[in-house]
Design an enzyme around this catalytic site. Structure first.
Site, short mmCIF file in Angstrom:
data_model
loop_
_atom_site.label_atom_id
_atom_site.label_comp_id
_atom_site.label_asym_id
_atom_site.label_seq_id
_atom_site.Cartn_x
_atom_site.Cartn_y
_atom_site.Cartn_z
N SER A 103 0.81 -1.22 0.00
CA SER A 103 0.00 0.00 0.00
C SER A 103 0.85 1.27 0.00
O SER A 103 1.59 1.52 -0.93
CB SER A 103 -0.96 -0.04 1.20
OG SER A 103 -1.89 0.99 1.15
N ASP A 242 -2.63 6.31 -3.49
CA ASP A 242 -1.50 5.67 -2.83
C ASP A 242 -0.97 4.56 -3.73
O ASP A 242 -1.45 4.34 -4.83
CB ASP A 242 -1.89 5.15 -1.43
CG ASP A 242 -2.91 4.02 -1.48
OD1 ASP A 242 -3.63 3.91 -2.49
OD2 ASP A 242 -3.00 3.25 -0.50
N ASP A 244 -1.18 1.41 -3.95
CA ASP A 244 -2.00 0.32 -4.49
C ASP A 244 -3.39 0.79 -4.94
O ASP A 244 -4.22 -0.02 -5.34
CB ASP A 244 -2.11 -0.84 -3.51
CG ASP A 244 -3.00 -0.54 -2.31
OD1 ASP A 244 -3.08 0.64 -1.91
OD2 ASP A 244 -3.61 -1.48 -1.77
N ASP A 246 -6.08 2.10 -3.43
CA ASP A 246 -7.35 1.94 -2.72
C ASP A 246 -7.74 3.16 -1.90
O ASP A 246 -8.78 3.19 -1.26
CB ASP A 246 -7.36 0.68 -1.84
CG ASP A 246 -6.30 0.68 -0.75
OD1 ASP A 246 -5.54 1.66 -0.65
OD2 ASP A 246 -6.23 -0.31 0.00
#
Length: 445
Positions: A103, A242, A244, A246
């Site tokens: 992340s 960010d 990843d 999400d």
């Protein structure tokens, strides 16, 4: 919740090369997950996607070998946002989707998240079953039953179309100038296409991943560069994802940074006006008190959970509600998708802007946030906050000084070796002093 040895609040995460994030453990994890998730059925398949970290190649190969040894077919998605992997797991009717990502963490870290066939995080009971399987000796199925691996070449296009389908067909972004920061992460080849295809004039930043630069000086945790580019380029707004994809943070045309609390307020108010809200809103213990008060003034119920999208999701399902999120910009709207999704959240904000004919600065102006300061204190070893007398003594003094005008929150990060010190209060100068005071005590332990 039973204690788990490997899975934390957001899957398994750690430093690459350490005890868990290494090829040997990933081989065993792939095998254990394959045994549990396949249910011994023929033709069971799992999707694997990753962000742009250099370690993703290594971990993907090890997982693939373990899954194959357990008799599970593998479909490789390549670099894809976490919510895209959740979506594709559903549409492919796969038994699971595995995400290789840490992340918003730096490139030296990596991790594993697993989605169920419904596109939601696997339940704790499945995590526990995988942990039990990890304790057993690894075996290989008969050669005729080994899993096969193939690559999904059109994964980005499928997800781009899905994102666009979450806003009305007549909606166009023609005339909007947008700056997009992809954090050199998993949205780099997705987000620019979504917004351009809907008509926006897009300037990009953080779209040149090299395996080592993910989240480095960019992305939703460091939106200062985005702010500069929005102002210097005369853009209507900026969007930062960010690593990843999400979560998101936005910047309005004046350069104000719009966090998850403000985005949640804008959405909740709009959904209530459109009679799409269905119940109330779920936040966390980190959500600003101003958000709770603003929602209450609109007659919208608000419930807090511990930090983590897992807990937000559990509360939404328990309440039968649709909308929840965190100040970090992780926003879940179950009416549209099954997990936090930065691109889909951004599209909802743009829809509200265009339909209401208000800019982002105007839309967030009715939320009066109470001054809040968050200090992340690095720690070399875990600290039991409740049992540390120095910290508890300092905490009691600060709570006494604040009285009823504010609140203090101390918690260990679930994803990094940090203690988070958060203070909220009406007097900004006072809470900055008190937060630093408490952070110093924590740092000395």
């Amino acid at each position: 919740m039973e204690h788990r040895k490997y899975f934390g609040t957001d899957g398994i995460r750690g430093c690459v090369g350490a005890s868990l994030i290494n090829p040997e453990f990933m081989l065993r994890l792939g095998w254990a997950a394959g045994k549990v998730l396949s249910g011994q059925q023929n033709g069971a398949k799992v999707l694997i996607g990753k962000d742009t970290r250099i370690s993703g190649y290594m971990l993907e190969s090890a997982l693939e070998a373990g899954l194959s040894a357990a008799g599970m077919d593998i479909q490789l998605l390549g670099p894809m946002p976490t919510p895209a992997i959740a979506y594709l797991t559903r549409t492919f009717r796969a038994q699971a989707g595995i995400v290789i990502s840490a992340s918003h963490n730096p490139y030296q870290d990596n991790g594993i998240k697993i989605f169920s066939t419904q596109g939601t995080k696997i339940p704790s009971s499945v995590e526990q079953a995988i942990e039990l399987a990890l304790e057993k000796p690894m075996s290989t199925v008969d050669s005729s039953k080994l899993g096969k691996a193939s690559r999904v070449h059109d994964a980005p296009g499928r997800y781009i179309e899905f994102c666009k389908s979450t806003v009305p067909n007549h909606l166009t972004l023609n005339g909007l100038k947008i700056v997009i920061d992809c954090a050199h992460g998993a949205t780099y080849h997705i987000a620019p296409h979504v917004f351009r295809e809907l008509g926006a004039k897009v300037t990009t930043y953080g779209v040149e991943p090299n395996g080592l630069n993910i989240n480095q000086g960019c992305g939703s945790t460091q939106p200062e560069t985005l702010k500069e580019k929005v102002i210097s380029g005369g853009a209507h707004l900026g969007i930062a994802f960010d690593g990843d994809g999400d979560r998101l943070i936005m910047v309005d045309h004046k350069g104000d940074i719009i966090d998850g609390d403000e985005l949640l307020f804008i959405m909740a108010r709009n959904y209530k006006e459109k009679e799409r809200l269905k119940g109330g809103v779920v936040g966390t213990i980190m959500s600003n008190l101003g958000l709770e008060e603003a929602l209450q003034s609109l007659g919208i119920a608000f419930v807090r959970t511990p930090v983590g999208d897992r807990y937000v999701m559990e509360q939404l399902k328990a309440s039968g509600w649709l909308l929840g999120g965190e100040p970090s910009g992780h926003i879940v709207h179950l009416g549209l998708t099954t997990t936090g999704d930065g691109i889909i959240s951004a599209l909802q904000i743009l829809r509200i802007m265009l339909e209401s004919e208000h800019n982002l600065h105007e839309l967030k102006s009715d939320l009066k946030k109470i001054p809040q300061i968050l200090i992340n204190v690095p720690v070399k070893h875990p600290i039991l906050l409740e049992k540390n007398t120095s910290i508890q003594s300092a905490l009691a003094k600060i709570e006494k000084k604040l009285g009823h005008t504010g609140r203090v929150l101390l918690r260990a990060s679930g994803t990094e070796p940090l203690i988070r010190v958060m203070l909220e209060g009406e007097d900004k100068e006072q809470i900055i002093l008190l937060a630093n005071e408490l952070a110093d005590v924590v740092g000395q332990q």
